[in-house]
Structure formats: structure tokens, C-alpha cells
Design an enzyme around this catalytic site. Structure first.
Site, short mmCIF file in Angstrom:
data_model
loop_
_atom_site.label_atom_id
_atom_site.label_comp_id
_atom_site.label_asym_id
_atom_site.label_seq_id
_atom_site.Cartn_x
_atom_site.Cartn_y
_atom_site.Cartn_z
N LYS A 47 -1.04 8.81 4.26
CA LYS A 47 -0.23 7.40 3.67
C LYS A 47 1.33 7.76 3.59
CE LYS A 47 -1.66 4.09 0.08
NZ LYS A 47 -2.10 4.20 -1.38
C1 E4P Z 1 -2.97 1.09 -2.53
O1 E4P Z 1 -3.01 1.74 -1.64
C2 E4P Z 1 -1.87 0.90 -3.55
O2 E4P Z 1 -1.67 2.21 -3.93
C3 E4P Z 1 -2.59 0.20 -4.85
O3 E4P Z 1 -3.19 -0.72 -4.27
C4 E4P Z 1 -1.40 -0.26 -5.83
O4 E4P Z 1 -1.86 -1.19 -6.57
P1 E4P Z 1 -1.16 -1.56 -8.02
O5 E4P Z 1 0.22 -2.41 -7.85
O6 E4P Z 1 -1.83 -2.17 -8.94
O7 E4P Z 1 -0.58 -0.19 -8.46
#
Ligand code: E4P
Length: 217
Positions: free
Chosen positions: A83
């Protein structure tokens, strides 16, 4: 639509994987901090439980170090998706890592133009954050719609991974739009099977079955 679990909690991941309905996992530094434990070990354990892509995020800000970190993460298991953040350096790292055959999830996407760049950089997944846009009174679902149109216009293979999902309704809406994947917190994922009429109907069926005095087994 594929379901990923948005968590680094191994107990939750094992429980969800046991349903056979889990297609992958996404983690981020905040989720790793919440779960505790050594990042590399936690990610390795998750990769052993889930066959599908497991996202592990780099923490460097410059492309060369992101690439180095990405290569190290990719060595953990075949199902690692590295990522990277949606910055120019992140896009450079995405281009390089994807050209090496590593799955790349480009995260922190908040605009259709950012998603267009990620697809051109060879991203396996683009992660538009719905909930965080909704938090500032912008329309996260509209972003998913825009990306779907753009990716279909040019037949990009990058998968739209709807992220920052907060409600069961978000899941339904992104499925209607045609997101390829939804990454969902375990608590929200579990609510998808719930309906009060299912509970009420089951209660009635069981009460009537009891009256028959029969057993299947
Ligand atoms: C996914 O890859 C993200 O890290 C995640 O969905 C972020 O979610 P949040 O905005 O609830 O922290």
C-alpha cells in the site's frame, strides 16, 4: 463484489475467514497500532489465514525508500499488496513495484483525477475513502461513481476498492455503483446478515416446528 476486512485484528480475521466469504484484508498504520504487535509478524500471520490480497502499507515518504520498503513487505508472502499513498512519490513507487509484479494498493484517494493517475501507474487497487469525504460534507459515493465511469471509459484493470466504509448502507451503495471490492470493518461486515424480519420469521418457524414434535437429525 469482493469483501476485504479492514482490520489487523487476527481474531476478527480468523472468525470472518471461517465463513468462506472473506476475499482479502486491508491494514494501515493506524490499524496496526490498534491491534498491537510487530508489524511484519502481524502481517505474516494474516497472510497465513487469508488466501486473497493482504494490504501492508509503506511508511516512507520518498519513492526510493517506499520501493525498498515495498520490496521487503512483498517478500513476506505472495498475497501481499503493498500500500502506497497517493502522492507523486507514491505513484512512482507504484509504477516501479507493479512493474516488478507486486500487487499495489494506492491509498488515501479523494479525487477522480488521483484515481486516474493511480490506474496509469499500474495500481492493482485504488482506495477511495468514502467515510472521510462524508465527514467533511463531500459525497464519497459520488467519487466511486466518477472513478467507475473513468475506469470503464478506458478499460483500466485497476480495481476500485471502496474504503473508509462506515455503514451497511455504504456497502449496498458501492455494490450498486459497481465497486470491485469493499473493505469493511468487521463490526459493519457482521451487520450485513442482520434483518429484524429474518429474526422474527425464524422464531415463528422454530415455534411451529416444535409443535410437530419432529427432528431432522
Ligand atoms: C482502508 O484501506 C483504509 O485504511 C480504511 O478504510 C480507512 O478507514 P477510516 O477512514 O474509517 O479510518
Amino acid at each position: 463484489m469482493k469483501f476485504f476486512a479492514d482490520t489487523a485484528d487476527i481474531a476478527d480475521i480468523k472468525d470472518l475467514a471461517s465463513t468462506g466469504l472473506l476475499d482479502g484484508v486491508t491494514t494501515n498504520p493506524s490499524l496496526i497500532a490498534k491491534a498491537g504487535g510487530n508489524f511484519l509478524e502481524v502481517v505474516a500471520e494474516i497472510c497465513g489465514v487469508v488466501e486473497g490480497p493482504v494490504s501492508a502499507e509503506v511508511t516512507a515518504l520518498d519513492a526510493p525508500t517506499m520501493i525498498e520498503e515495498g520490496r521487503k513487505l512483498a517478500k513476506i508472502a505472495k498475497n501481499i499488496a503493498v500500500k502506497v499513498p497517493l502522492t507523486w512519490d507514491g505513484l512512482k513507487a507504484c509504477k516501479q513495484l507493479s512493474s516488478e509484479g507486486t500487487m499495489v494498493n494506492v491509498t488515501l484517494c479523494f479525487s477522480a483525477n488521483q484515481a486516474l493517475l493511480a490506474a496509469k501507474a499500474g495500481a492493482t487497487f485504488i482506495s477511495p475513502f468514502i467515510g472521510r469525504l462524508d465527514d467533511i460534507n463531500l459525497d464519497g459515493l459520488e467519487l466511486i461513481e466518477e472513478i467507475r465511469v473513468i475506469y470503464d471509459n478506458y478499460a483500466f484493470e485497476t480495481e476500485i476498492l471502496a474504503a473508509s466504509i462506515r455503514t451497511a448502507n455504504h456497502v449496498k451503495e458501492v455494490a450498486l455503483i459497481g465497486a470491485d471490492v469493499a473493505t469493511v470493518p468487521p463490526a459493519v461486515l457482521r451487520t450485513l446478515a442482520n434483518h429484524p424480519l429474518t429474526d422474527k420469521g425464524l422464531e415463528q418457524f422454530l415455534a411451529d416446528w416444535k409443535k410437530t414434535g419432529q427432528k431432522i437429525l
